[in-house]
Write a protein that holds these residues in place. Sequence first.
Motif, PDB file in Angstrom:
ATOM      1  N   SER A   3      18.804 -40.398 -23.602  1.00 44.17           N
ATOM      2  CA  SER A   3      18.540 -39.021 -23.224  1.00 44.17           C
ATOM      3  C   SER A   3      19.526 -38.083 -23.894  1.00 44.17           C
ATOM      4  O   SER A   3      20.594 -38.506 -24.365  1.00 44.17           O
ATOM      5  CB  SER A   3      18.619 -38.854 -21.704  1.00 44.17           C
ATOM      6  OG  SER A   3      19.947 -39.062 -21.254  1.00 44.17           O
ATOM      7  N   ARG A  56      14.113 -37.531 -22.554  1.00 45.48           N
ATOM      8  CA  ARG A  56      14.376 -38.917 -22.933  1.00 45.48           C
ATOM      9  C   ARG A  56      13.413 -39.367 -24.025  1.00 45.48           C
ATOM     10  O   ARG A  56      12.269 -38.900 -24.103  1.00 45.48           O
ATOM     11  CB  ARG A  56      14.238 -39.857 -21.726  1.00 45.48           C
ATOM     12  CG  ARG A  56      15.235 -39.571 -20.630  1.00 45.48           C
ATOM     13  CD  ARG A  56      15.075 -40.473 -19.419  1.00 45.48           C
ATOM     14  NE  ARG A  56      15.988 -40.010 -18.370  1.00 45.48           N
ATOM     15  CZ  ARG A  56      17.267 -40.364 -18.293  1.00 45.48           C
ATOM     16  NH1 ARG A  56      17.767 -41.216 -19.174  1.00 45.48           N
ATOM     17  NH2 ARG A  56      18.033 -39.893 -17.328  1.00 45.48           N
ATOM     18  N   THR A  63      16.938 -31.673 -19.940  1.00 45.43           N
ATOM     19  CA  THR A  63      17.170 -33.047 -20.383  1.00 45.43           C
ATOM     20  C   THR A  63      15.848 -33.728 -20.685  1.00 45.43           C
ATOM     21  O   THR A  63      14.877 -33.600 -19.936  1.00 45.43           O
ATOM     22  CB  THR A  63      17.916 -33.838 -19.300  1.00 45.43           C
ATOM     23  OG1 THR A  63      19.157 -33.196 -19.019  1.00 45.43           O
ATOM     24  CG2 THR A  63      18.177 -35.269 -19.751  1.00 45.43           C
ATOM     25  N   SER A 123       8.146 -36.129 -16.796  1.00 40.55           N
ATOM     26  CA  SER A 123       7.952 -37.562 -16.534  1.00 40.55           C
ATOM     27  C   SER A 123       7.982 -37.850 -15.042  1.00 40.55           C
ATOM     28  O   SER A 123       7.138 -38.592 -14.510  1.00 40.55           O
ATOM     29  CB  SER A 123       9.035 -38.371 -17.243  1.00 40.55           C
ATOM     30  OG  SER A 123       8.936 -38.231 -18.643  1.00 40.55           O
ATOM     31  N   THR A 124       8.960 -37.282 -14.338  1.00 41.69           N
ATOM     32  CA  THR A 124       9.102 -37.525 -12.901  1.00 41.69           C
ATOM     33  C   THR A 124       7.869 -37.064 -12.136  1.00 41.69           C
ATOM     34  O   THR A 124       7.393 -37.733 -11.218  1.00 41.69           O
ATOM     35  CB  THR A 124      10.344 -36.802 -12.357  1.00 41.69           C
ATOM     36  OG1 THR A 124      11.504 -37.269 -13.063  1.00 41.69           O
ATOM     37  CG2 THR A 124      10.515 -37.053 -10.870  1.00 41.69           C
ATOM     38  N   ASP A 146      12.543 -34.811 -18.641  1.00 49.10           N
ATOM     39  CA  ASP A 146      12.607 -35.619 -17.412  1.00 49.10           C
ATOM     40  C   ASP A 146      11.702 -35.060 -16.321  1.00 49.10           C
ATOM     41  O   ASP A 146      11.034 -35.804 -15.600  1.00 49.10           O
ATOM     42  CB  ASP A 146      14.051 -35.680 -16.903  1.00 49.10           C
ATOM     43  CG  ASP A 146      14.917 -36.609 -17.741  1.00 49.10           C
ATOM     44  OD1 ASP A 146      14.361 -37.302 -18.621  1.00 49.10           O
ATOM     45  OD2 ASP A 146      16.144 -36.636 -17.518  1.00 49.10           O
TER      46      ASP A 146
END
Length: 677
Positions: free
Chosen positions: A301, A320, A318, A341-342, A338
């Motif tokens: 990341s 990755r 941030t 994705s989360t 992030d």
Amino acid sequence: MSGYGVKTRAKPVGHWATWATWATWATWGTCVAVAALASLAGCGGGGGGGAAPAPAPAPAPAPPADPVARATASALRVYAGEAVQFVGGDLQNGISWRWEFSDTTAMDGLVAERLLAQAGSVQATVTGQNSLGVTARSSVTVQVEAAPALAPRPAGVWQPGCSGLHCATAADGSYLGAASGVGVWRLRNASPSTRVLDVDLPGVKPGQAVTLVFSHGESTDANDLPGAGTLAAPASASPTRAHALAASDGTQAAADAAHQRLLNQQRLQALDDLQTPPVAAAAPAEAPQRRARAATEVGASRVWNDLMDDVSKPVPYTARVVSTCAVPGRRVVFWVEDELSTAGTVKTSDVDALQQSFCGDAGGYALAVALLGEVWGSSEINTRPWLLQESATNRQDVNVVVTSHLGSSTSTVGYFYGVNNSYRSRSSRYANSNEALAFFVRGTSLARSPTDVSSTLVHELTHMINYHQRSVRRSVSHDSWLEETSAMATEDLLSDRITPGANKIVRGRLPNYLASGSGTPLLDWAEGQSTANYAMGGSLAAFLNRRLGPGWTQKIITECDAMSSYACLDGVLRRAGSEGLADEFERLGTTVFGGMPQRHAPLGYGFPKVQWPGYLLMGADTAEQAGSRRKAPLDALTRLGRTSHTYVDDQVPAGATRYVRRGVRVPAGTVLTVVVR
């Protein structure tokens, strides 16, 4: 020539009849044999106990219809390179069709389309067959002629605007009829003052559509307004036509406006590079570490800065690494924020689709670099130590960052910004640089339409290449209109390879320009008119791609040092055999607003389906889409700007055999084209 073939009936017909007869008699015989058994009432007629009669046997299925073949072609004489549509006859259920051509090509289906590249004679034979093996054949022959060079068209003369196949304008100026194609007449006013003329076209029929198109393809505004004059007899109202494609909604307009704001910042970046004197010096000591930070592996990341709104006010987030891939000479790294994705907004399958279109030896990256040049790395970079450094054995990665942070815009799909190609130590302006070759794309856009983002990525890749090839290597910065037109040209050229069947330029930008009603000067690439600008620039790019092939996009990079953008493109087109930008601009306006068929438009007009070595370009029918245009925008015109179009729609009046308009005004430097469909 065409005709009906002899039908052939195969043996299975007799087998079907025998089986049906046997089945009927077998059922009757069984019922007779057991009639005395009252318990078997299913046969009927056994009596006793009031049993229900047996159901009548199901009727035998009707035999399938015999095929009827009647081969036709969309044109019997064409120029080499034209697409011809072949139809085998009327649609019939249960019939399979097979086309065989005299050049040994074969295709399945009732309808087949071929790009006939070689001069000569091509015979097409269609065979229809039903499930019993009954067949019918028919043939049609198409003559293919070598396409001639376009003849020069002198200025100051009212004359036919087309010639040859599919042109319905006779040498004497009369109209030859719809069966001959589209009629085109023109006058280019090269004098310093307005010309007034009467338009008189014999041979037309009542109700035919007529469009007067005014094209001002010069680099300065016209000094007068065009005028349509007076129709010799009252025109009947134009029939209402369904809109084949509608203009883009506000989302597209907002996206284009935001992209335009970023483009303006990118131009400032290019100017900054032009003003910074080259200095031979070593790269900053931290450069290897910074490059290593960008060249990370899956799962790693880092913090990225969104700089779209203001380079001095970064918005950090941030992301990755979710995957990497190889492209010629370097690597592409895919990052996902992030937060996306989360929340499950962006899935692995979304990134996979983008990677499949962009990576490898035949993906969007490789194709664009082969067409336009490398994205980075040259002796010019080595003499500028403030730029990201690389060597032949240690090249910078290209980063695709999927994020929800793209400035204040909620609709921008993606962007490239050259400020990230410099080290932070360059100056305070670069203090928030991401120090990476990077594109940024919106995560929700990727989840909704990977195809659209794939096209956008090629668009932004063109900006990255242009920044390197023009600004850094040649110290040239072109105007916004040419920068964006070239990026949309790449989208159009590569669409069939990276997004088959989904050409964003032909299916989006072109119908938007049709619906805009014209009147937008291409050279005035204003932020407030961004959607109309993009629609016009994309239409011009697609038109030039089909007229001249991909070479013009390469040459605006390599042949336009220290020129104005207008002079650059005008010179490139002339060296490609054209009469220049103003002439191509008139052909574009005539095609878009006059209306041309996708197949068999007069030579030099239209958006035909075209195949160049390595490129297949989708066609478009602007005649079918004519209903999406605004009516008579000339009435509200207050300025005929540099590189702009306007038009007037008409109909041939009832009872008329001539189309006559008196007192038509053509300003200096303007071309009047009259189109009869």
